[in-house]
Design an enzyme around this catalytic site. Structure first.
Site, PDB file in Angstrom:
ATOM      1  N   SER A 139      -3.066   8.447  -1.304  1.00  0.00           N
ATOM      2  CA  SER A 139      -4.388   8.066  -0.777  1.00  0.00           C
ATOM      3  C   SER A 139      -5.054   9.262  -0.121  1.00  0.00           C
ATOM      4  CB  SER A 139      -4.230   6.953   0.253  1.00  0.00           C
ATOM      5  OG  SER A 139      -5.455   6.735   0.923  1.00  0.00           O
ATOM      6  N   TYR A 152      -0.455   4.334   8.378  1.00  0.00           N
ATOM      7  CA  TYR A 152      -0.636   4.260   6.914  1.00  0.00           C
ATOM      8  C   TYR A 152      -0.851   5.671   6.360  1.00  0.00           C
ATOM      9  CZ  TYR A 152      -3.132   3.277   2.496  1.00  0.00           C
ATOM     10  OH  TYR A 152      -3.549   3.240   1.191  1.00  0.00           O
TER      11      TYR A 152
HETATM   12  N1  LIG Z   1      -7.767  -0.015  -2.034  1.00  0.00           N
HETATM   13  C1  LIG Z   1      -7.944   1.183  -1.527  1.00  0.00           C
HETATM   14  O1  LIG Z   1      -9.013   1.463  -0.947  1.00  0.00           O
HETATM   15  C2  LIG Z   1      -6.864   2.222  -1.664  1.00  0.00           C
HETATM   16  C3  LIG Z   1      -7.207   3.537  -1.338  1.00  0.00           C
HETATM   17  C4  LIG Z   1      -6.238   4.531  -1.463  1.00  0.00           C
HETATM   18  C5  LIG Z   1      -4.962   4.193  -1.883  1.00  0.00           C
HETATM   19  N2  LIG Z   1      -4.635   2.901  -2.172  1.00  0.00           N
HETATM   20  C6  LIG Z   1      -3.277   2.599  -2.590  1.00  0.00           C
HETATM   21  O2  LIG Z   1      -3.272   2.010  -3.872  1.00  0.00           O
HETATM   22  C7  LIG Z   1      -2.130   1.151  -4.002  1.00  0.00           C
HETATM   23  C8  LIG Z   1      -2.588  -0.184  -4.552  1.00  0.00           C
HETATM   24  O3  LIG Z   1      -3.436  -0.824  -3.593  1.00  0.00           O
HETATM   25  P1  LIG Z   1      -4.556  -1.879  -3.984  1.00  0.00           P
HETATM   26  O4  LIG Z   1      -5.803  -1.376  -3.411  1.00  0.00           O
HETATM   27  O5  LIG Z   1      -4.466  -2.166  -5.416  1.00  0.00           O
HETATM   28  O6  LIG Z   1      -4.163  -3.119  -3.086  1.00  0.00           O
HETATM   29  P2  LIG Z   1      -3.442  -4.491  -3.450  1.00  0.00           P
HETATM   30  O7  LIG Z   1      -4.128  -5.154  -4.565  1.00  0.00           O
HETATM   31  O8  LIG Z   1      -3.299  -5.201  -2.164  1.00  0.00           O
HETATM   32  O9  LIG Z   1      -2.028  -4.020  -3.981  1.00  0.00           O
HETATM   33  C9  LIG Z   1      -0.934  -3.723  -3.204  1.00  0.00           C
HETATM   34  C10 LIG Z   1       0.236  -4.300  -3.956  1.00  0.00           C
HETATM   35  O10 LIG Z   1       1.467  -3.822  -3.427  1.00  0.00           O
HETATM   36  C11 LIG Z   1       2.371  -4.902  -3.514  1.00  0.00           C
HETATM   37  N3  LIG Z   1       3.486  -4.728  -2.611  1.00  0.00           N
HETATM   38  C12 LIG Z   1       3.434  -4.473  -1.293  1.00  0.00           C
HETATM   39  N4  LIG Z   1       4.675  -4.410  -0.806  1.00  0.00           N
HETATM   40  C13 LIG Z   1       5.513  -4.626  -1.836  1.00  0.00           C
HETATM   41  C14 LIG Z   1       6.916  -4.697  -1.954  1.00  0.00           C
HETATM   42  N5  LIG Z   1       7.710  -4.534  -0.908  1.00  0.00           N
HETATM   43  N6  LIG Z   1       7.453  -4.955  -3.167  1.00  0.00           N
HETATM   44  C15 LIG Z   1       6.661  -5.141  -4.245  1.00  0.00           C
HETATM   45  N7  LIG Z   1       5.327  -5.085  -4.190  1.00  0.00           N
HETATM   46  C16 LIG Z   1       4.767  -4.842  -2.997  1.00  0.00           C
HETATM   47  C17 LIG Z   1       1.537  -6.103  -3.135  1.00  0.00           C
HETATM   48  O11 LIG Z   1       2.166  -7.282  -3.561  1.00  0.00           O
HETATM   49  P3  LIG Z   1       1.765  -8.732  -2.953  1.00  0.00           P
HETATM   50  O12 LIG Z   1       0.472  -9.095  -3.608  1.00  0.00           O
HETATM   51  O13 LIG Z   1       2.869  -9.611  -3.363  1.00  0.00           O
HETATM   52  O14 LIG Z   1       1.613  -8.564  -1.478  1.00  0.00           O
HETATM   53  C18 LIG Z   1       0.265  -5.805  -3.884  1.00  0.00           C
HETATM   54  O15 LIG Z   1       0.303  -6.314  -5.195  1.00  0.00           O
HETATM   55  C19 LIG Z   1      -1.483   1.082  -2.631  1.00  0.00           C
HETATM   56  O16 LIG Z   1      -0.380   1.963  -2.605  1.00  0.00           O
HETATM   57  C20 LIG Z   1      -2.564   1.589  -1.717  1.00  0.00           C
HETATM   58  O17 LIG Z   1      -2.031   2.181  -0.541  1.00  0.00           O
HETATM   59  C21 LIG Z   1      -5.580   1.911  -2.084  1.00  0.00           C
END
Ligand SMILES: NC(=O)c1ccc[n+]([C@@H]2O[C@H](COP(=O)([O-])OP(=O)(O)OC[C@H]3O[C@@H](n4cnc5c(N)ncnc54)[C@H](OP(=O)(O)O)[C@@H]3O)[C@@H](O)[C@H]2O)c1
Ligand SMILES: Cc1cc2nc3c(=O)[nH]c(=O)nc-3n(C[C@H](O)[C@H](O)[C@H](O)COP(=O)(O)OP(=O)(O)OC[C@H]3O[C@@H](n4cnc5c(N)ncnc54)[C@H](O)[C@@H]3O)c2cc1C
Lengths: 246, 461
Positions: A139, A152
């Protein structure tokens, strides 16, 4: 040739939108996530969109002991491995993490320790087969610690540093490491954040990430403007930055 | 290289730029940009999110309403100070049966996304509105109609099954044979009977993207009706009609007809639209002179009395989608839509009388679309289409002028035994609604206690 792709944290919105690109072109997908119901829906979607093979596996990726067996099953089911995409992560509650050390540790565990464990197994496997791409969602938050989300942010800084070193090690072994640094994206993770309607569109982000992985970029910011923004943010001297109170 | 960002999720709701305060409810507008109600947006991502999110927001004491792409014009998709459950995150395809053409997908999947999936595989939408940026559930909830209504009926006629979730957590499979009363109440049910989580749509086969298109000039309502009769077996028919001219040009128009080309051709995906209407035009830009000029150009573009050509389905069905956010053309005040359906008994006289009133008013109507509804019964209890004639007009909102005209046109519609289309209404009175939709009290029994809308609050007081 259909690629063999392992997606860890496959119910992540960013991961889903990346995997749709792969499904459409008929790649083979092995999907891992912890919520069975969501995972089944994602699997059905990617299958319908044209993935030539979809298998799903429910697992909590916080459980490091599961990792070697899980990865072995994935590689067996896929019949090899071209790309491993690590997407799981949690935003956590910064305020809680400031009060409670265990809450802080949990964020680091999911976002840093778990991917480090997975990548250690995966890198050794890929080096052995002299082939493979390891793509990881870090990120922009890892580029500089901020008051509002530094727990984070530090987990992402950790994974970015780890990936930099790993790339250096495996580059000459035919293995690529892609560090992906999204800016704020409209996903369930950011649904509660203010101003989120101005965040980047997840479908565009997914397509851009798929392209970056295809071309085995070392490090990619999505949307691309964040490379410039973060260069500026990083350039601000700490003596001034600490006063910005963000 | 970056993908252009604007094109991906063609605007859901426009956050109005005035009053950009992030904490409380913010004003949202539908496609007509009128009215504008403050509301809290709650994005849903999974089928299991409802009713769970209700608890997370203190049980949503001010009510809630599921919304799709916000392409309705008035207030069926708005709720003052309530919670809008944004369904577009439920955008997964769940199954496609290559034999029957039945696609099962989540409620927030748009018709644009369905086309991207279906066209390269040789399938097409059974019914489509004049924009592809609507969700499948939004299309069901307004039981929308297309240019093929006279042969295919409404959208709901092609929906074999969907899931409906009530705020008490009850989940129902609804089809013509299973929970048939809920099926009928929800099709055309304006989002008030519960949240649709997924639905099925029966697609139809095509071998080409091309439409065998014809345009025929006509002068007057009688010529329009004669052409309609003559071409009643052609799949798509619709007319553009000039509502600004009087005298010898009164009700002149172009009768457009089309059929899917049967000559096999390459079935590629549509390119993404690139043009975004860049700014709000000032209110004076759209006066009766500019509209007359526009109409003349349009009419004479078709120099011959008749043209026939092959045309891609995009410009045939979605001429306005090529410019995203085109509603800005109407400036900040927005536009009013007016669409009636008048049954055959009074269809001819009603159409002439109403078009005369519009032309005389001098209030510009940029787009007027005239069509005949066929007699395939609508599956919904509250569905709008009924056999007869339908006319749809746009008015830019002008203070003191548009509303009185609109109200008079609504009264005239009812006098001719007709009714207005809730999906395009912001003005109907409760009296007008209750007279023209006498089944509304029966429908109200199926309403979910949590769900309500600006429209419903307005027409049931
Ligand atoms: N959205 C942003 O603005 C942003 C920006 C920079 C980086 N990121 C990164 O991108 C990645 C994806 O995020 P997203 O935005 O797509 O959010 P998201 O849809 O909330 O996805 C996060 C996913 O991680 C899963 N997860 C969390 N803990 C887990 C575990 N212990 N075992 C298996 N799965 C687990 C969650 O599963 P559950 O649904 O079951 O909880 C969820 O599906 C993350 O690493 C995040 O830090 C996001
Ligand atoms: C350019 C243009 C052309 C058009 N042409 C036509 C046409 O030819 N024929 C026609 O019939 N209409 C037409 N329309 C109107 C449009 O098709 C309808 O208003 C349609 O319902 C909009 O769908 P949406 O996804 O934007 O839903 P919204 O406008 O967001 O909501 C519409 C209704 O659906 C309900 N709803 C949304 N999601 C759900 C859900 N998951 N569960 C339950 N209820 C839900 C809402 O509560 C609301 O009552 C046109 C609109 C435009 C802008």
């Amino acid at each position: 040739m259909a690629k063999k792709i392992l997606v860890l944290g496959a119910t992540s919105s960013i991961a889903e939108h990346t995997a749709r690109v792969w499904a459409k072109r008929g790649d083979s997908l092995y999907l891992v996530a912890r919520n069975a119901e969501k995972l089944a829906t994602v699997g059905a979607d990617l299958k319908t969109r044209g993935a030539s093979f979809v298998e799903t596996k429910v697992a909590d990726l916080d459980d490091l002991d599961l990792h070697p067996q899980l990865l072995a099953e994935a590689v067996t089911a896929l019949g090899g491995l071209d790309i491993a995409y690590l997407a799981h992560g949690v935003l956590g509650d910064q305020a809680e993490a400031e009060r409670d050390a265990i809450a802080a540790e949990a964020i680091l565990h999911t976002n840093f320790v778990s991917p480090v464990s997975l990548l250690t197994w995966l890198a050794n496997f890929c080096v052995k087969q002299k082939h493979g791409t390891l793509a990881v969602l870090s990120s922009v938050a890892g580029d500089r610690g901020r008051k509002s989300n530094y727990v984070y942010g530090s987990s992402k800084a950790g994974i970015s540093a780890f990936l930099g070193g790993l790339r250096n090690r495996v580059d000459r072994e035919g293995v690529s490491v892609v560090t992906i640094k999204p800016g704020p994206v409209k996903t369930p993770m950011t649904a509660g954040m203010e101003g989120n309607e101005k965040f980047a569109d997840v479908s565009t982000v997914g397509k851009n990430i798929a392209r970056a992985i295809d071309s085995r970029r070392d490090e990619v910011y999505v949307p691309g403007k964040w490379r410039i923004i973060m260069a500026i943010v990083r350039a601000v001297p700490e003596s001034i930055f600490k006063k910005t109170n963000t | 290289m970056e993908m252009p960002e604007t094109v991906e999720t063609p605007l859901l709701f426009q956050r109005t730029t005035e009053n950009d305060n992030h904490d409380g409810p913010v004003p949202f507008e539908s496609w007509g940009r009128y009215p504008r109600f403050p509301a809290k947006l709650v994005p849903l991502a999974w089928q299991s999110d409802f009713p769970r999110v209700v608890e997370e927001h203190d049980n949503m004491p001010t009510g809630a309403l599921p919304v799709g792409m916000g392409r309705s014009y008035g207030d069926v998709g708005l709720l003052r100070d309530g919670h809008l459950l944004v369904m577009t995150g439920l955008d997964r395809l769940l199954h496609f049966d290559e034999q029957t053409g039945v696609l099962t997908c989540e409620a927030g999947v748009t018709l644009a996304q369905i086309l991207d999936f279906a066209v390269p595989r040789g399938w097409f939408l059974p019914v489509t509105p004049g924009t592809k940026y609507v969700t499948i559930a939004g299309a069901i909830a307004n039981d929308i109609h297309g240019k093929n209504h006279h042969v295919a009926g409404t959208f709901g006629n092609h929906v074999p099954m969907f899931e409906l979730v009530r705020s008490d957590g009850t989940r129902m499979l609804c089809s013509p044979t299973q929970n048939a009363d809920w099926y009928a109440a929800t099709i055309g049910g304006m989002g008030l009977t519960g949240v649709i989580t997924w639905a099925q749509l029966r697609l139809k086969k095509i071998v080409s993207r091309l439409i065998d298109y014809q345009g025929i000039q006509f002068h007057g309502v009688d010529e329009f009706l004669a052409l309609t009769e003559q071409y009643k077996n052609v799949e798509y028919t619709v007319s553009w009609v000039d509502c600004a001219s009087t005298g010898k040009n009164f009700a002149r128009g172009v009768f457009m007809l089309g059929e899917h080309s049967v000559m096999p051709d390459e079935l590629h995906e549509s390119p993404e639209p690139k043009l975004v209407f860049p700014f709000n035009l000032p209110g004076f830009a759209l006066n009766q002179y500019s509209v007359k000029a526009f109409n003349t150009v349009f009419f004479h573009k078709q120099i011959k009395r008749r043209v026939r050509a092959l045309q891609d389905y995009e410009p045939f069905f979605y001429p306005l989608d090529a410019v995203l956010k085109w509603n800005r053309m109407y400036g900040k005040r927005g536009l009013l839509q007016f669409q009636y359906a008048i049954p055959w008994a009074h269809a001819r006289e009603g159409t002439i009388a109403i078009m005369e009133a519009v032309a005389k008013s001098g209030l510009a109507s940029f787009l007027a679309v005239l069509k005949v509804f066929g007699d395939v019964p609508s599956p919904g209890m509250m569905s709008f289409p009924q056999p007869g004639v339908t006319l749809a007009l746009d008015f830019p909102i002008k203070p003191g002028k548009s509303f009185p005209l609109f109200d008079r046109l609504a009264d005239m519609t009812l006098e001719f035994g007709g009714k207005l289309y809730p999906a395009k209404d912001a003005r109907m009175t409760s009296g007008q609604f209750q007279t023209s939709y006498p089944q509304w009290q029966e429908f109200a029994k199926y309403k979910d206690p949590l769900l309500t809308s600006g429209f419903w609050e307005r027409v049931t007081i």
